[in-house]
Design a protein around this motif. Structure first.
Motif, PDB file in Angstrom:
ATOM      1  N   VAL A 209       0.819  -1.208   0.000  1.00 23.42           N
ATOM      2  CA  VAL A 209       0.000   0.000   0.000  1.00 23.42           C
ATOM      3  C   VAL A 209       0.855   1.260   0.000  1.00 23.42           C
ATOM      4  CG1 VAL A 209      -0.210   0.206   2.510  1.00 23.42           C
ATOM      5  CG2 VAL A 209      -2.068   1.022   1.040  1.00 23.42           C
TER       6      VAL A 209
ATOM      7  N   ARG B 185      -5.293   2.986  -4.751  1.00 23.94           N
ATOM      8  CA  ARG B 185      -5.321   2.590  -3.337  1.00 23.94           C
ATOM      9  C   ARG B 185      -5.964   1.213  -3.156  1.00 23.94           C
ATOM     10  NH1 ARG B 185      -8.138   6.053   1.611  1.00 23.94           N
ATOM     11  NH2 ARG B 185      -7.578   4.578   3.297  1.00 23.94           N
TER      12      ARG B 185
ATOM     13  N   GLN C 225      -4.241  -2.418  -1.768  1.00 20.40           N
ATOM     14  CA  GLN C 225      -4.805  -3.079  -0.589  1.00 20.40           C
ATOM     15  C   GLN C 225      -5.144  -4.526  -0.898  1.00 20.40           C
ATOM     16  OE1 GLN C 225      -8.070  -0.461   0.417  1.00 20.40           O
ATOM     17  NE2 GLN C 225      -6.848   0.684   1.907  1.00 20.40           N
TER      18      GLN C 225
ATOM     19  N   GLU D 265      -1.880  -6.494  -1.284  1.00 16.85           N
ATOM     20  CA  GLU D 265      -1.318  -6.728   0.047  1.00 16.85           C
ATOM     21  C   GLU D 265      -2.036  -7.872   0.749  1.00 16.85           C
ATOM     22  OE1 GLU D 265      -1.004  -4.310   4.279  1.00 16.85           O
ATOM     23  OE2 GLU D 265      -0.883  -3.193   2.408  1.00 16.85           O
TER      24      GLU D 265
END
Length: 416
Positions: free
Chosen positions: A286, A402, A406, A409
């Motif tokens: 991120v 974004r 995420q 991740e």
């Protein structure tokens, strides 16, 4: 950090890269100054740079195959020796006339050699290190690159102003040949033998394997590379073409001013890669999206500086400060992204995947340089019309990614 530096191969690789990069960056700085002074056009300057990048983009996938199939030590020695000989030949032929043609040919030759060397060097680091040492090792390699970019603009500006272009070529050739000598002492495992396959079958098999890995097994990695290509479209145009044009042509400052500014950018790049090394183990995907957004924010004051009545030196100060922050963010992004990709790539695919990384991340740069060269020529008196929209677009890209980072991740955490 001590066990990592006990690695003899890593020390030799870092020393060799330091010598090569000093020669390469000093050479390219002097060539850029010469081209910009002779042509006086951002568009023509960008054309030279863009044409020189095409061989790297086209040939990098084959460079990755060679890195996985061939003897990496011999490959690096041969390529650096050839680079030194090419620069020597250019130094001998430049005084005979047709200087721009000689420079263009030299840039193309160096681009061809770089297409094979970059994937090989990047594939060597995971062969030497693993785990968090791999992140730190990539940070060290990035720091060497950044330190070279810090020292060489000042060195290049002084040498270019004092002795001209030809002596710079002689010095750069010496740096390449020293690198080849150091690489002779690397000790790397031999490549796995290939039996019963012709060249065409090897190429087909290896290209298919790397494509399958990125397309099916690691689609998040492929999206990351496409995102990096999109961002590099804007930033390559701004940093590579716009920065020297703004300092030398728009502000009318000397080569020494530009050399000092480039050195400041080198400091920022060192700090960006150093930050990655210090935070190894705590970084997450991120943070890559945040870095993109931060780079866009840093461009805003640069555009405003050319809109407000700050004067030449005031604009120069804001330009250098803003671009240094951009360079910090770019260095952070590239260093951590490469380490993250290497950590998820099997050893047998390392060279091929790193060549894909190199190719995809570079593919948009020539177009970006051509577009921004034309834009800076068109808006030379109102460059804020180029800088401010670019800043807003890069900020928007950072915000839009974004969710992707995420999810990536989350996938990485689940696999662990």
């Amino acid at each position: 950090m001590k066990p990592m530096w006990n690695n003899r191969n890593l020390r030799l690789l870092v020393l060799g890269q330091a010598s090569s990069l000093v020669g390469n960056y000093t050479l390219k700085f002097a060539l850029s100054m010469y081209i910009l002074e002779v042509t006086g056009s951002a568009a023509l300057f960008a054309t030279f740079l863009s044409v020189a990048m095409v061989p790297t983009i086209v040939l990098s996938p084959f460079g990755g195959i060679l890195a996985d199939r061939g003897d990496r030590r011999r490959i690096m020695v041969t390529l650096d020796a050839c680079a030194g000989l090419a620069v020597l030949l250019a130094a001998l032929t430049l005084p005979l006339g047709h200087a721009l043609g000689v420079i263009g040919a030299l840039l193309v030759v160096l681009s061809v050699l770089g297409a094979f060397e970059s994937p090989t060097v990047q594939a060597c680091v995971p062969q030497m290190l693993e785990g968090e040492d791999l992140v730190r090792g990539n940070a060290v390699v990035a720091q060497v690159q950044a330190v070279a970019s810090l020292a060489t603009p000042f060195l290049g500006s002084v040498l270019y102003a004092a002795v001209g272009l030809v002596p710079v070529l002689w010095g750069a050739a010496g740096c390449f040949l020293v690198t080849a000598l150091l690489e002779c002492f690397l000790q790397l495992p031999p490549p796995a033998p290939v039996e019963g396959l012709g060249v065409r079958e090897v190429l087909k098999q290896d290209l298919a394997a790397s494509g399958r890995f990125l397309w099916r097994e690691e689609p998040g990695m492929l999206k990351l590379l496409l995102l990096a290509a999109l961002v590099s479209f804007f930033l390559a145009g701004i940093l590579v073409v716009g920065f020297p044009f703004l300092v030398r042509t728009v502000l009318g400052l000397s080569a020494t001013h530009y050399g000092g500014a480039e050195s400041a950018l080198g400091v920022a790049a060192v700090l960006g890669s150093l930050w990655v090394g210090l935070l190894a183990g705590r970084l997450r995907p991120v943070h890559l999206g945040r870095a993109i957004g931060a780079v866009g924010l840093c461009l805003l004051p640069v555009g405003l500086a050319f809109l407000l009545p700050l004067g030449t030196l005031g604009r120069y100060g804001v330009l250098v400060a803003g671009f240094c922050l951009c360079q910090f963010g770019c260095s952070f992004f590239s260093t951590y992204a490469i380490a993250a990709i290497q950590g998820r790539t099997p050893a047998g695919l390392m060279g091929k995947v790193m060549s894909c990384v190199y190719t995809i991340s570079l593919c948009a740069q020539p177009l970006g340089q051509l577009v921004y060269g034309a834009l800076f020529d068109r808006f030379a008196g109102q460059v804020f019309w180029v800088l401010l929209p670019t800043a807003l677009v890069v900020c928007a890209v950072g915000l839009a990614t974004r969710g992707f980072f995420q999810r990536w991740e989350g996938q990485t955490s689940a696999e662990r």
